[in-house]
Design an enzyme around this catalytic site. Structure first.
Site, PDB file in Angstrom:
ATOM      1  CE  LYS A 196      -3.359   2.876   0.542  1.00 46.81           C
ATOM      2  NZ  LYS A 196      -4.198   3.211  -0.596  1.00 46.81           N
ATOM      3  N   GLY A 247      -2.427  16.337  -2.942  1.00 46.66           N
ATOM      4  CA  GLY A 247      -3.297  16.386  -1.772  1.00 46.66           C
ATOM      5  C   GLY A 247      -3.927  15.053  -1.469  1.00 46.66           C
ATOM      6  CB  CYS A 250      -3.887   8.068  -0.066  1.00 49.35           C
ATOM      7  SG  CYS A 250      -5.317   7.265   0.672  1.00 49.35           S
TER       8      CYS A 250
HETATM    9  N1  NAD Z   1     -10.035   7.964   1.838  1.00 51.00           N
HETATM   10  C1  NAD Z   1      -9.388   7.234   0.969  1.00 51.00           C
HETATM   11  O1  NAD Z   1      -9.532   7.427  -0.242  1.00 51.00           O
HETATM   12  C2  NAD Z   1      -8.483   6.093   1.411  1.00 51.00           C
HETATM   13  C3  NAD Z   1      -7.984   5.219   0.438  1.00 51.00           C
HETATM   14  C4  NAD Z   1      -7.183   4.151   0.828  1.00 51.00           C
HETATM   15  C5  NAD Z   1      -6.859   3.991   2.186  1.00 51.00           C
HETATM   16  N2  NAD Z   1      -7.334   4.867   3.124  1.00 51.00           N
HETATM   17  C6  NAD Z   1      -6.981   4.629   4.518  1.00 51.00           C
HETATM   18  O2  NAD Z   1      -8.133   4.144   5.215  1.00 51.00           O
HETATM   19  C7  NAD Z   1      -8.101   4.581   6.570  1.00 51.00           C
HETATM   20  C8  NAD Z   1      -9.388   5.321   6.872  1.00 51.00           C
HETATM   21  O3  NAD Z   1      -9.434   6.468   6.056  1.00 51.00           O
HETATM   22  P1  NAD Z   1     -10.783   7.271   5.791  1.00 51.00           P
HETATM   23  O4  NAD Z   1     -10.504   8.178   4.663  1.00 51.00           O
HETATM   24  O5  NAD Z   1     -11.922   6.334   5.730  1.00 51.00           O
HETATM   25  O6  NAD Z   1     -10.855   8.098   7.179  1.00 51.00           O
HETATM   26  P2  NAD Z   1     -12.111   8.950   7.720  1.00 51.00           P
HETATM   27  O7  NAD Z   1     -11.543   9.990   8.609  1.00 51.00           O
HETATM   28  O8  NAD Z   1     -13.008   9.324   6.590  1.00 51.00           O
HETATM   29  O9  NAD Z   1     -12.929   7.887   8.597  1.00 51.00           O
HETATM   30  C9  NAD Z   1     -12.435   7.301   9.743  1.00 51.00           C
HETATM   31  C10 NAD Z   1     -13.587   7.133  10.728  1.00 51.00           C
HETATM   32  O10 NAD Z   1     -13.090   6.393  11.855  1.00 51.00           O
HETATM   33  C11 NAD Z   1     -13.719   6.896  13.009  1.00 51.00           C
HETATM   34  N3  NAD Z   1     -12.952   6.453  14.178  1.00 51.00           N
HETATM   35  C12 NAD Z   1     -11.832   6.985  14.717  1.00 51.00           C
HETATM   36  N4  NAD Z   1     -11.432   6.224  15.779  1.00 51.00           N
HETATM   37  C13 NAD Z   1     -12.316   5.214  15.894  1.00 51.00           C
HETATM   38  C14 NAD Z   1     -12.446   4.115  16.779  1.00 51.00           C
HETATM   39  N5  NAD Z   1     -11.566   3.893  17.764  1.00 51.00           N
HETATM   40  N6  NAD Z   1     -13.493   3.269  16.637  1.00 51.00           N
HETATM   41  C15 NAD Z   1     -14.404   3.469  15.658  1.00 51.00           C
HETATM   42  N7  NAD Z   1     -14.331   4.501  14.777  1.00 51.00           N
HETATM   43  C16 NAD Z   1     -13.301   5.356  14.897  1.00 51.00           C
HETATM   44  C17 NAD Z   1     -13.789   8.385  12.787  1.00 51.00           C
HETATM   45  O11 NAD Z   1     -14.785   8.999  13.600  1.00 51.00           O
HETATM   46  C18 NAD Z   1     -14.130   8.449  11.277  1.00 51.00           C
HETATM   47  O12 NAD Z   1     -15.528   8.512  11.062  1.00 51.00           O
HETATM   48  C19 NAD Z   1      -6.851   5.435   6.698  1.00 51.00           C
HETATM   49  O13 NAD Z   1      -5.802   4.661   7.191  1.00 51.00           O
HETATM   50  C20 NAD Z   1      -6.552   5.866   5.272  1.00 51.00           C
HETATM   51  O14 NAD Z   1      -5.201   6.143   5.077  1.00 51.00           O
HETATM   52  C21 NAD Z   1      -8.151   5.901   2.760  1.00 51.00           C
END
Ligand code: NAD
Length: 343
Positions: A196, A247, A250
Site C-alpha cells: 500500500k 493532496g 493517501c
Molecule cells: N479515503 C481514501 O480514499 C483512502 C484510500 C485508501 C486507504 N485509506 C486509509 O483508510 C483509513 C481510513 O481512512 P478514511 O478516509 O476512511 O478516514 P475517515 O476519517 O473518513 O474515517 C475514519 C472514521 O473512523 C472513526 N474512528 C476513529 N477512531 C475510531 C475508533 N476507535 N473506533 C471506531 N471509529 C473510529 C472516525 O470517527 C471516522 O468517522 C486510513 O488509514 C486511510 O489512510 C483511505
C-alpha cells in the site's frame, strides 16, 4: 470499525450482500446519520446503498462494537510531529474490539499503516487475550479505491491480502471473496502493508517528476503540457500532469510512513514529498508576482479568484489539499479580495 470514506462504503457494500454489519464509529453524528439511512460524506451511489442496508436491517451503526465473526478496522492513520505515523486510532479501535473477540474470529486491519503494524496489533491482542493465541486469524488488507468511484472500485479492484500466518491469509481471502470481484492476491502482512505504501509513494514520485518539469519549463520558456504530450509519444514514456502539489489523505501522507522508518534509505521518496510540497510555494510566488504586476500597471489591488479547493475535481475531500493551502496563504498576504469556489 470506522465509518468514514473507506469504512462506510465497505460496510454498506457488505450489507448489500445480505450479510449483517454492525458498523462502529466514535463520532455520534456519523452513527446517528447512518441509522437514519443517510450519509455524512459525498460519494456517488453510496447514499442508496446505505439507505437500502439500513432499511433492510442489514446495516446498523453504533458507538460500541459487539460480538461478531469478522472485525474490520478502517480508522484514520494520520501523521504527527515531524511526519511520524500516528497509529493511536488503530490501537484504540483494536483495544475496543478485544473484549468482544472469540475463538474462530477474523480480525482485519485496512487502515494504511507502517510496516509491522499488523504484527504489533496481534501482539497487543494476545497480550490482553492469551486465550486466543492460535485461535483467531489476523490479516492486513489495504484499500486502493479512487474517491468518486469507491463503490465500483471496492468490488472491481484486485486486493492484496496478507495474514500473520497462512491460516489468517486464507480466512481473509475467503471473507473478501464474498464481495470483491477483482483478484485476491495472497502474501504476508508486512508485504501487504509495504505494498500500500509503495503504491502511493510510486504515484508521489511520478507526480513530483511532472511538477519539477513544470518548474524547469517555466524557467526555460517551454510549455510544459506540450512538452509532456510530445515526450509521451515515446513508446515507453508516460509522464503525469503537473499541478499545484499533491493532496488527499493517501499520496500526500503515506510516503512519509516509509521515510519515517527508513530514514537513510528512502532518499528519492522523501525528495518527491519535498518537491511536491515546494510546488505549492512556487505557485503562491507566481500568483504574488502576477498580483504585484497588476497593481503596478493598474494602480489598484488585484482581485484573485480561486476555483476548486479540493485536491482533485468532483470530490468534497479537503484533506491535505494544496489548493486550500494556497488560498489560506494568499489570505495571509492580504490581497484585496479573494473569491472562493469549492468545486
Ligand atoms: N479515503 C481514501 O480514499 C483512502 C484510500 C485508501 C486507504 N485509506 C486509509 O483508510 C483509513 C481510513 O481512512 P478514511 O478516509 O476512511 O478516514 P475517515 O476519517 O473518513 O474515517 C475514519 C472514521 O473512523 C472513526 N474512528 C476513529 N477512531 C475510531 C475508533 N476507535 N473506533 C471506531 N471509529 C473510529 C472516525 O470517527 C471516522 O468517522 C486510513 O488509514 C486511510 O489512510 C483511505
Amino acid at each position: 470499525m470506522g465509518l468514514g470514506y473507506i469504512g462506510l462504503p465497505t460496510a454498506a457494500l457488505i450489507a448489500s450482500k445480505k450479510i449483517r454489519v454492525h458498523g462502529v464509529d466514535v463520532n455520534a453524528h456519523v452513527v446517528n446519520t447512518i441509522n437514519k439511512g443517510k450519509i455524512h460524506i459525498v460519494e456517488p451511489d453510496l447514499d442508496g446503498l446505505v439507505h437500502y442496508g439500513v432499511q433492510q436491517g442489514y446495516l446498523v451503526a453504533a458507538a460500541q462494537p459487539k460480538k461478531a465473526d469478522v472485525f474490520l478496522v478502517a480508522v484514520p492513520t494520520p501523521f504527527k510531529g515531524d511526519h511520524e505515523p500516528d497509529t493511536a486510532f488503530v490501537e484504540k479501535a483494536t483495544m475496543m474490539a478485544i473484549p468482544f473477540l472469540r475463538e474462530g474470529n477474523l480480525f482485519i486491519l485496512e487502515s494504511t499503516s507502517p510496516v509491522g503494524t499488523t504484527e504489533k496489533l496481534a501482539k497487543l491482542i494476545f497480550k490482553e487475550r492469551p486465550d486466543l493465541k492460535g485461535k483467531i486469524s489476523i490479516a492486513y488488507c489495504p484499500e486502493r479505491v479512487l474517491p468518486g468511484s469507491v463503490i465500483h472500485e471496492l468490488q472491481q479492484n484486485d486486493r492484496v491480502i496478507g495474514g500473520i500466518d497462512s491460516k489468517s491469509t486464507d480466512a481473509a481471502i475467503s471473507f473478501y471473496s464474498k464481495f470483491v470481484k477483482g483478484e485476491l492476491h495472497k502474501t504476508n502482512a508486512r508485504t501487504a502493508e509495504m505494498c500500500k505504501l509503495t503504491e502511493n509513494a510510486y504515484r508521489d514520485v511520478n507526480i513530483a517528476f511532472a511538477n519539477e518539469l513544470s518548474i524547469i519549463c517555466d524557467k526555460a520558456g517551454i510549455q510544459v503540457n506540450e512538452l509532456i504530450e510530445l515526450a509521451s509519444k515515446h513508446p515507453r514514456v508516460k509522464i503525469l500532469k503537473p499541478g499545484p502539489g499533491v493532496g488527499g489523505h493517501c499520496i500526500a501522507v503515506d510516503p512519509w510512513f516509509i521515510v519515517a522508518d527508513f530514514k537513510s534509505e528512502a532518499r528519492m521518496i522523501k525528495q518527491a514529498r519535498l518537491t511536491n510540497i515546494y510546488k505549492r510555494e512556487w505557485v503562491i510566488g507566481k500568483i504574488k508576482m502576477a498580483a504585484d504586476d497588476f497593481k503596478k500597471k493598474n494602480k489598484r489591488a488585484a482581485v484573485i479568484a480561486c476555483m476548486g479547493l479540493a485536491y482533485k475535481p468532483d470530490i468534497d475531500d479537503l484533506r491535505e489539499s494544496p489548493a486550500l493551502e494556497i488560498v489560506l496563504d494568499l489570505k495571509k498576504l492580504k490581497y484585496r479580495e479573494i473569491f472562493l469556489s469549492a468545486m
